[in-house]
Design an enzyme around this catalytic site. Sequence first.
Site, short mmCIF file in Angstrom:
data_model
loop_
_atom_site.label_atom_id
_atom_site.label_comp_id
_atom_site.label_asym_id
_atom_site.label_seq_id
_atom_site.Cartn_x
_atom_site.Cartn_y
_atom_site.Cartn_z
N GLU A 7 -1.50 22.59 51.03
CA GLU A 7 -0.68 21.68 50.24
C GLU A 7 0.65 22.31 49.84
OE1 GLU A 7 -2.83 20.04 46.90
OE2 GLU A 7 -4.45 19.31 48.18
N GLU A 66 0.86 11.89 50.94
CA GLU A 66 -0.04 11.22 49.99
C GLU A 66 0.73 10.58 48.84
OE1 GLU A 66 -3.44 13.52 48.79
OE2 GLU A 66 -4.04 12.02 47.28
O1 KIV Z 1 -9.13 16.51 50.49
C1 KIV Z 1 -8.86 15.44 51.02
O2 KIV Z 1 -9.71 14.58 51.26
C2 KIV Z 1 -7.48 15.19 51.36
C3 KIV Z 1 -7.08 13.77 51.63
C4 KIV Z 1 -6.87 13.09 50.34
C5 KIV Z 1 -5.88 13.69 52.51
O3 KIV Z 1 -6.68 16.09 51.38
#
Ligand code: KIV
Length: 272
Positions: free
Chosen positions: A120, A188
């Site tokens: 991320e 997201e």
């Molecule tokens: O952890 C997850 O499921 C994700 C999605 C929300 C893209 O990163």
Amino acid sequence: MSYLQTEKPLSITKLLAMHAEGEKIAVLTAYDSTMSALLNYCGVDVILIGDSLGNVIQGHSSTTPVRIEDMAYHTGCVSRVNQHAFLIADLPFASYGDPVQALESSALLMRAGADMVKLEGGGNWQVETIRYLVERSVPVCAHLGLLPQSVHLLGGYKVQGKSRDAATHMLEQAQMCAEAGAQMLVLEAIPSSLGAKISHSISIPTIGIGAGPDCSGQVLVLQDMLGLNLGKPAKFVKNFMAEANSIEGAIKAFVREVKSGKFPGPEHSFAS
Ligand code: KIV
């Protein structure tokens, strides 16, 4: 288990070719072998072993308690029966604080069966980490917009990139992630217009979750799209069980609606 089928797994080359040909990429999360086999059977292209398992499997209120060992365990559960799907595994909170730690964590996930890791953020240190991993043969998916691992810093789950400055900044970060070697990008909870702008500005596939219909593919958390939320679902979640007679039917409807562009509709998207 009759869900298993014998097909060649999807490679990143095949996914990039699908993207080049304009075929939408259908992505769902899974954390165990039963659902992995069912997602394979239903034609899901990519399975994300997401750190959302912190919420939907472990019962935490955020993803931050999830450990790399948890991610490796669930990646193994999914990969052992995987026949067809491309597997992306999340690097969890604080498992990629510097490039060397990121490589060690990625190695655990890839040894457990991941084809790619996801991290991320698109700041300078994340971009440096992406470059470091890719140079060492770790395929990377970046993740911009709402970053669940930063929820304590952000003060909640909020739509991101709404101001002109924030949108410009995110577009620049997307370009830097792609330039550093990321081969996919999750977007997201951002306005659809920004999802479209980023998707048209970079050559790698974008996978949206609340980022509008113009992304190259769509992802949802499996439990969310099956209507199994413990709380109020996010606006971008569609309950595919509402119009299906079975879990298999709901997953097939998701794949169909992503491929045809029917999902996400305006009711699952954010305006600027
Ligand atoms: O952890 C997850 O499921 C994700 C999605 C929300 C893209 O990163």
